[in-house]
Design an enzyme around this catalytic site. Structure first.
Site, PDB file in Angstrom:
ATOM      1  N   GLU A   1     -31.491  -7.171  49.510  1.00  0.00           N
ATOM      2  CA  GLU A   1     -32.843  -7.694  49.691  1.00  0.00           C
ATOM      3  C   GLU A   1     -32.925  -9.082  49.053  1.00  0.00           C
ATOM      4  OE1 GLU A   1     -36.218  -5.880  47.525  1.00  0.00           O
ATOM      5  OE2 GLU A   1     -37.272  -5.890  49.434  1.00  0.00           O
TER       6      GLU A   1
ATOM      7  N   LYS B   1     -50.662  -1.998  35.355  1.00  0.00           N
ATOM      8  CA  LYS B   1     -49.821  -3.039  34.737  1.00  0.00           C
ATOM      9  C   LYS B   1     -49.404  -3.962  35.873  1.00  0.00           C
ATOM     10  CE  LYS B   1     -46.195  -4.641  33.905  1.00  0.00           C
ATOM     11  NZ  LYS B   1     -45.875  -6.023  34.350  1.00  0.00           N
TER      12      LYS B   1
ATOM     13  N   GLU C   1     -42.398   2.796  45.754  1.00  0.00           N
ATOM     14  CA  GLU C   1     -42.375   2.014  47.005  1.00  0.00           C
ATOM     15  C   GLU C   1     -41.460   0.830  46.711  1.00  0.00           C
ATOM     16  OE1 GLU C   1     -42.465  -0.298  49.620  1.00  0.00           O
ATOM     17  OE2 GLU C   1     -44.584  -0.833  49.439  1.00  0.00           O
TER      18      GLU C   1
ATOM     19  N   GLY D   1     -42.101  -2.153  43.779  1.00  0.00           N
ATOM     20  CA  GLY D   1     -41.260  -3.253  43.299  1.00  0.00           C
ATOM     21  C   GLY D   1     -39.828  -3.036  43.731  1.00  0.00           C
ATOM     22  N   SER D   2     -38.909  -3.564  42.933  1.00  0.00           N
ATOM     23  CA  SER D   2     -37.504  -3.533  43.350  1.00  0.00           C
ATOM     24  C   SER D   2     -36.886  -2.152  43.126  1.00  0.00           C
ATOM     25  CB  SER D   2     -36.714  -4.580  42.574  1.00  0.00           C
ATOM     26  OG  SER D   2     -36.720  -4.266  41.207  1.00  0.00           O
ATOM     27  N   THR D   3     -35.833  -1.870  43.866  1.00  0.00           N
ATOM     28  CA  THR D   3     -35.130  -0.592  43.727  1.00  0.00           C
ATOM     29  C   THR D   3     -34.516  -0.483  42.324  1.00  0.00           C
ATOM     30  OG1 THR D   3     -34.769  -0.446  46.103  1.00  0.00           O
ATOM     31  CG2 THR D   3     -33.276   0.819  44.720  1.00  0.00           C
TER      32      THR D   3
ATOM     33  N   CYS E   1     -42.101  -6.675  51.307  1.00  0.00           N
ATOM     34  CA  CYS E   1     -41.101  -5.601  51.213  1.00  0.00           C
ATOM     35  C   CYS E   1     -40.588  -5.174  52.584  1.00  0.00           C
ATOM     36  CB  CYS E   1     -41.663  -4.412  50.435  1.00  0.00           C
ATOM     37  SG  CYS E   1     -43.209  -3.779  51.070  1.00  0.00           S
TER      38      CYS E   1
ATOM     39  N   GLY F   1     -37.175   0.462  39.974  1.00  0.00           N
ATOM     40  CA  GLY F   1     -37.545   1.846  40.285  1.00  0.00           C
ATOM     41  C   GLY F   1     -36.623   2.834  39.570  1.00  0.00           C
TER      42      GLY F   1
HETATM   43  P1  NAI Z   1     -39.653  -5.861  39.642  1.00  0.00           P
HETATM   44  O1  NAI Z   1     -39.470  -4.698  40.504  1.00  0.00           O
HETATM   45  O2  NAI Z   1     -38.866  -5.923  38.383  1.00  0.00           O
HETATM   46  O3  NAI Z   1     -41.197  -6.048  39.272  1.00  0.00           O
HETATM   47  C1  NAI Z   1     -42.236  -5.211  39.737  1.00  0.00           C
HETATM   48  C2  NAI Z   1     -43.067  -4.704  38.573  1.00  0.00           C
HETATM   49  O4  NAI Z   1     -42.256  -3.903  37.724  1.00  0.00           O
HETATM   50  C3  NAI Z   1     -43.659  -5.780  37.690  1.00  0.00           C
HETATM   51  O5  NAI Z   1     -44.976  -5.413  37.313  1.00  0.00           O
HETATM   52  C4  NAI Z   1     -42.751  -5.759  36.483  1.00  0.00           C
HETATM   53  O6  NAI Z   1     -43.388  -6.202  35.312  1.00  0.00           O
HETATM   54  C5  NAI Z   1     -42.430  -4.286  36.379  1.00  0.00           C
HETATM   55  N1  NAI Z   1     -41.208  -3.979  35.625  1.00  0.00           N
HETATM   56  C6  NAI Z   1     -40.084  -4.725  35.504  1.00  0.00           C
HETATM   57  N2  NAI Z   1     -39.180  -4.106  34.728  1.00  0.00           N
HETATM   58  C7  NAI Z   1     -39.736  -2.935  34.335  1.00  0.00           C
HETATM   59  C8  NAI Z   1     -39.295  -1.849  33.540  1.00  0.00           C
HETATM   60  N3  NAI Z   1     -38.101  -1.850  32.968  1.00  0.00           N
HETATM   61  N4  NAI Z   1     -40.114  -0.804  33.374  1.00  0.00           N
HETATM   62  C9  NAI Z   1     -41.321  -0.773  33.961  1.00  0.00           C
HETATM   63  N5  NAI Z   1     -41.803  -1.777  34.720  1.00  0.00           N
HETATM   64  C10 NAI Z   1     -41.021  -2.845  34.916  1.00  0.00           C
HETATM   65  O7  NAI Z   1     -39.373  -7.150  40.503  1.00  0.00           O
HETATM   66  P2  NAI Z   1     -38.869  -8.593  40.024  1.00  0.00           P
HETATM   67  O8  NAI Z   1     -37.814  -8.485  38.979  1.00  0.00           O
HETATM   68  O9  NAI Z   1     -40.048  -9.411  39.718  1.00  0.00           O
HETATM   69  O10 NAI Z   1     -38.190  -9.077  41.355  1.00  0.00           O
HETATM   70  C11 NAI Z   1     -36.824  -8.825  41.584  1.00  0.00           C
HETATM   71  C12 NAI Z   1     -36.575  -8.430  42.991  1.00  0.00           C
HETATM   72  O11 NAI Z   1     -37.319  -7.294  43.317  1.00  0.00           O
HETATM   73  C13 NAI Z   1     -36.980  -9.422  44.044  1.00  0.00           C
HETATM   74  O12 NAI Z   1     -36.050 -10.405  44.224  1.00  0.00           O
HETATM   75  C14 NAI Z   1     -37.139  -8.564  45.239  1.00  0.00           C
HETATM   76  O13 NAI Z   1     -35.877  -8.398  45.859  1.00  0.00           O
HETATM   77  C15 NAI Z   1     -37.588  -7.252  44.679  1.00  0.00           C
HETATM   78  N6  NAI Z   1     -39.015  -7.006  44.852  1.00  0.00           N
HETATM   79  C16 NAI Z   1     -39.357  -6.127  45.805  1.00  0.00           C
HETATM   80  C17 NAI Z   1     -40.669  -5.845  46.028  1.00  0.00           C
HETATM   81  C18 NAI Z   1     -41.059  -4.889  47.089  1.00  0.00           C
HETATM   82  O14 NAI Z   1     -42.236  -4.648  47.296  1.00  0.00           O
HETATM   83  N7  NAI Z   1     -40.119  -4.319  47.798  1.00  0.00           N
HETATM   84  C19 NAI Z   1     -41.747  -6.492  45.265  1.00  0.00           C
HETATM   85  C20 NAI Z   1     -41.269  -7.381  44.230  1.00  0.00           C
HETATM   86  C21 NAI Z   1     -39.932  -7.604  44.060  1.00  0.00           C
END
Ligand code: NAI
Ligand code: MG
Length: 506
Positions: free
Chosen positions: A410, A204, A279, A257-259, A313, A262
């Site tokens: 972050e 996904k 991660e 993705g984000s904490t 990240c 997670g």
């Molecule tokens: P996110 O962590 O929500 O998105 C990452 C993935 O998770 C995407 O594929 C998204 O569709 C999926 N996702 C979102 N909500 C979900 C849920 N409830 N259940 C299952 N999957 C879900 O990141 P977002 O909202 O796009 O960005 C927000 C913040 O996250 C950023 O500002 C940044 O601080 C952080 N971030 C950190 C990353 C890292 O590698 N450390 C990568 C991307 C974002």
């Protein structure tokens, strides 16, 4: 702003990227077939530099996840992939690497258009990184094995022996949920070890950057991965991502993705207690000591935070500098920031592209403004602009207090907070004063200090005289709230394996 953002180019050059964008409907890969969402709904894919819609992808949701999990389960139960010889799985993974490499110019352009990143970032770092993952785990496919184990069991029937061994078995059906900052490499970091292990999977990808995941699906099929083994469901996090995390027939979720997300995934995974690998975010320190080679450390610290427009990240977002060289280092990093060229990622001169979407750009600007309001000094940058409001000028912040949000949270953009080190004894405490523990870098010529700090810093990776050095062979992941388990390296395959113990009286 460093300069007004002028968009001189927003069209791809390669015929491959043109054909992919204009030539065919983008569909989801389920059971080896290309499908629309059951609901028929679609999501816009935008070029973040211009805000223009460059395509649409299916808005997959629960019904589509159900179909994909069913296809993955059938493929797993039939053994179409896990029963192949390790050598054969390895050859197919290697073939995926070759196909990505053969299409690298097209994929780089698509990634830039969909994500915004400067072309060189995709072409020379992210996509080679994805290729490296498939090559590395192609080799690992044939190195998955258990052990024979001597036991101390007291019970020993007369004339018999105890013989015990372990077997490593693929965990089953895996859901991989990935972010938008470096889509292809972060997807490859899940897919390559997962397929090497013999699992079936559903990817996904992030809703903002699903185009290259669909293209990758085409290449994975072309390489010879059997139908149903690798599936792609595009869609929104709270819909498709949530459905995958909750699904009772999914054995594992591998997430980057984000904490905050997670945590939601962990809750959703509780129903069938599926395993979860995470991660997550970071707030990684770059620590420059007075004896560092400044012509390496200053550009190194700037690159640590501005590379990929700060959407990394492990970005070095807290810059700690020994007091006597603080002014020099901050001025040096700010000079680099001020000289960086903002523009469309397809423009070869661009060093800083747009942020992935307006919401993220607004969030970053909010952090900068919040820091300023709390009394921090914006040494340079701090502006938002561009045709879609998605550009943020590279920003250096000083005179902060360690408790400020801008120091603790972050930001995920081109923003670094610089803080002086009064006494070297403070370094571990300062570096560790965060909920995160993803990475850190120490810049010094003193081997003894480097080694001591590398040991004292609670982070999954510590770089010395470098930052952002990645390799498929090097484990990456977090301490504390930066995550669970590791991607890359030999042990990444274990994320996708169960250990079975066989104990026999013979
Ligand atoms: P996110 O962590 O929500 O998105 C990452 C993935 O998770 C995407 O594929 C998204 O569709 C999926 N996702 C979102 N909500 C979900 C849920 N409830 N259940 C299952 N999957 C879900 O990141 P977002 O909202 O796009 O960005 C927000 C913040 O996250 C950023 O500002 C940044 O601080 C952080 N971030 C950190 C990353 C890292 O590698 N450390 C990568 C991307 C974002
Ligand atoms: Mg996009």
């Amino acid at each position: 702003m460093n300069a007004v953002v002028e968009i001189k180019i927003d069209q791809p050059k390669t015929s491959g990227a043109q054909a992919f964008l204009r030539g065919r409907d983008k569909k989801m890969l389920i059971g080896g077939e290309w499908r629309d969402a059951v609901s028929g709904q679609r999501i816009d894919s935008r070029d973040p530099a211009t805000g223009k819609v460059i395509g649409t992808v299916p808005r997959g949701a629960k019904a589509d996840v159900d179909l994909a999990v069913k296809a993955a389960r059938e493929a797993f139960d039939k053994g179409v992939w896990r029963d192949k010889t390790p050598d054969e799985r390895g050859r197919i993974l290697w073939k995926i690497a070759e196909l990505i490499e053969a299409n690298i110019e097209e994929l780089s352009e698509l990634e830039t258009l969909d994500q915004g990143k400067p072309l060189f970032v995709g072409r020379w770092a992210e996509i080679p990184g994805a290729i490296g993952q498939f090559r590395y785990f192609a080799g690992q496919a044939s190195k998955i094995h258990g052990e024979t184990i001597p036991t101390s069991i007291n019970y020993q029937p007369p004339g018999k022996k105890i013989f015990a061994y372990t077997v490593k078995e693929p965990i089953g059906v895996v859901g991989a949920i990935t972010p938008w900052n470096s889509p292809l490499v972060l997807e490859a970091m899940k897919i390559a070890p997962c397929l090497a292990a013999g699992c079936s999977m559903i990817l996904k990808p992030a809703e903002d950057t699903s185009l290259t995941a669909i293209r990758l699906g085409e290449l994975i099929m072309e390489a010879g991965v059997p139908p149903g083994v690798f599936n792609v469901v595009t869609g929104l996090g709270p819909e498709a991502g949530q459905a995958l995390s909750e699904h009772h027939d999914v054995d594992k979720i591998a997430f980057t993705g984000s904490t905050a997300t997670g945590r939601k995934i962990l809750q959703a995974a509780g129903g069938n207690l599926k395993k979860v690998a995470l991660e997550l975010g970071g707030k990684s320190p770059s620590i420059i000591l007075a004896d560092a080679e400044m012509d390496i450390a200053i550009p190194g610290a700037a690159n640590a935070v501005f590379f990929n427009t700060g959407q990394v990240c492990v970005a070095g977002t807290r810059l700690y500098v020994e007091k006597k060289v603080f002014d020099k280092v901050v001025a040096g990093v700010a000079d680099i920031a001020k000289g960086m060229k903002l523009g469309h990622g397809l423009d070869p001169a661009t060093q800083i592209g747009p942020i992935v979407n307006k919401m993220q750009a607004d969030k970053i600007k909010g952090y900068i403004d919040g820091g300023r309001a709390a009394g921090a000094e914006i040494v340079c940058g701090g502006a938002q602009g561009g045709p879609a409001g998605t550009f943020i000028t590279p920003t250096v912040v000083a005179k902060t207090d360690h408790k400020m949000k801008i120091v603790q949270e972050e930001i995920f953009g081109p923003v670094v907070v610089a803080m002086p080190i009064d006494s070297l004894d403070d370094v571990p405490r300062l570096a560790n004063d965060t909920h995160y523990g993803l990475a850190a870098s120490v810049w010094t010529q003193d081997l003894s200090k480097a080694t001591r700090y590398a040991s004292a810093i609670k982070a999954g990776t510590v770089w010395v005289n470098c930052h952002l050095m990645f390799d498929a062979s090097l484990p990456i992941g977090g301490y504390k709230e930066s995550g669970w388990s590791r991607d890359s390296g030999t042990q990444a395959v274990d994320n996708y394996l169960e250990t079975k113990t066989v104990c026999m009286v013979v």
